[in-house]
Design a protein around this motif. Structure first.
Motif, short mmCIF file in Angstrom:
data_model
loop_
_atom_site.label_atom_id
_atom_site.label_comp_id
_atom_site.label_asym_id
_atom_site.label_seq_id
_atom_site.Cartn_x
_atom_site.Cartn_y
_atom_site.Cartn_z
N GLN A 50 1.26 -2.10 -4.43
CA GLN A 50 0.50 -1.07 -3.85
C GLN A 50 -0.63 -1.44 -3.23
OE1 GLN A 50 0.13 0.74 -7.86
NE2 GLN A 50 2.00 1.97 -7.50
N GLN A 51 -1.36 -2.61 -3.70
CA GLN A 51 -2.25 -3.19 -3.16
C GLN A 51 -2.27 -3.71 -1.68
OE1 GLN A 51 -4.18 -6.76 -5.41
NE2 GLN A 51 -6.15 -6.16 -4.24
N LEU A 52 -1.12 -4.21 -1.58
CA LEU A 52 -0.78 -4.69 -0.11
C LEU A 52 -0.85 -3.55 0.88
CD1 LEU A 52 1.78 -7.55 -0.89
CD2 LEU A 52 -0.44 -7.71 0.40
N MET A 53 0.02 -2.39 0.15
CA MET A 53 0.30 -1.18 0.78
C MET A 53 -0.99 -0.42 1.35
SD MET A 53 3.46 0.60 -0.83
CE MET A 53 3.66 2.01 0.29
N SER A 54 -2.05 -0.92 0.47
CA SER A 54 -3.59 -0.19 0.99
C SER A 54 -3.99 -0.63 2.42
CB SER A 54 -4.43 -0.56 -0.11
OG SER A 54 -4.72 -1.83 -0.13
N LEU A 82 3.02 -8.04 6.46
CA LEU A 82 2.47 -7.36 5.26
C LEU A 82 3.75 -6.38 4.69
CD1 LEU A 82 -0.96 -5.68 5.96
CD2 LEU A 82 -0.07 -6.91 4.01
N ARG A 83 4.57 -5.93 5.84
CA ARG A 83 5.68 -5.25 5.27
C ARG A 83 6.69 -6.25 4.67
NH1 ARG A 83 5.84 -1.46 10.77
NH2 ARG A 83 4.57 0.18 10.27
N HIS A 84 6.73 -7.15 5.20
CA HIS A 84 7.82 -8.37 4.67
C HIS A 84 7.36 -8.69 3.03
CE1 HIS A 84 10.35 -11.64 4.57
NE2 HIS A 84 9.47 -12.42 4.07
N LEU A 85 6.18 -8.89 3.11
CA LEU A 85 5.55 -9.10 1.70
C LEU A 85 5.71 -7.94 0.61
CD1 LEU A 85 2.09 -10.74 2.31
CD2 LEU A 85 4.16 -11.89 1.36
N ILE A 86 5.34 -6.82 1.29
CA ILE A 86 5.62 -5.57 0.43
C ILE A 86 7.06 -5.37 0.12
CG2 ILE A 86 5.59 -2.86 0.37
CD1 ILE A 86 3.25 -3.51 2.35
N GLY A 87 7.87 -5.63 1.09
CA GLY A 87 9.55 -5.51 0.72
C GLY A 87 9.91 -6.45 -0.43
N MET A 92 -10.05 2.19 8.28
CA MET A 92 -8.65 1.73 8.90
C MET A 92 -8.68 0.23 9.15
SD MET A 92 -5.62 3.10 11.11
CE MET A 92 -4.46 1.99 11.70
N HIS A 93 -7.63 -0.69 9.02
CA HIS A 93 -7.91 -1.87 9.14
C HIS A 93 -7.20 -2.19 10.60
CE1 HIS A 93 -8.73 -2.91 5.11
NE2 HIS A 93 -7.96 -2.05 4.74
N ASN A 94 -7.81 -3.08 11.46
CA ASN A 94 -7.45 -3.47 12.81
C ASN A 94 -6.38 -4.43 12.70
OD1 ASN A 94 -8.96 -1.22 14.11
ND2 ASN A 94 -10.87 -2.58 13.96
#
Length: 61
Positions: free
Chosen positions: A54-58, A12-17, A1-3
Motif C-alpha cells: 500500500q505504501q508503494l502504491m501511494s 514500482l509496479r514490479h515491486l508492488i506485484g 503527484m510524484h514526477n
C-alpha cells in the motif's frame, strides 16, 4: 503527484506485484499451518507485506 519516469513507474509496479505475491503466499501458508505460533508469524508478515504494498502504491497516485 510524484514526477516519476516511466522506468521508475515500471519498477514500482514490479515491486508492488512482488509484494502482492508474497502476501498471497504468506496467507496461504498461514491457512494451512497447524502450528499456532508459526501461523501467527505468517499472518503478521502477510500484514506487513500488505502495508508495504500500500505504501508503494501511494507513490503511483
Amino acid at each position: 503527484m510524484h514526477n516519476l519516469t516511466e522506468l521508475e513507474v515500471e519498477n514500482l509496479r514490479h515491486l508492488i506485484g512482488g509484494h502482492g505475491l508474497i502476501v498471497k503466499k504468506l496467507e496461504t501458508y498461514a491457512q494451512n499451518c497447524s502450528d499456532p505460533e508459526l501461523k501467527t508469524i505468517f499472518e503478521r508478515d502477510a500484514q506487513a507485506a500488505k502495508q508495504a504494498e500500500q505504501q508503494l502504491m501511494s507513490f503511483l497516485g
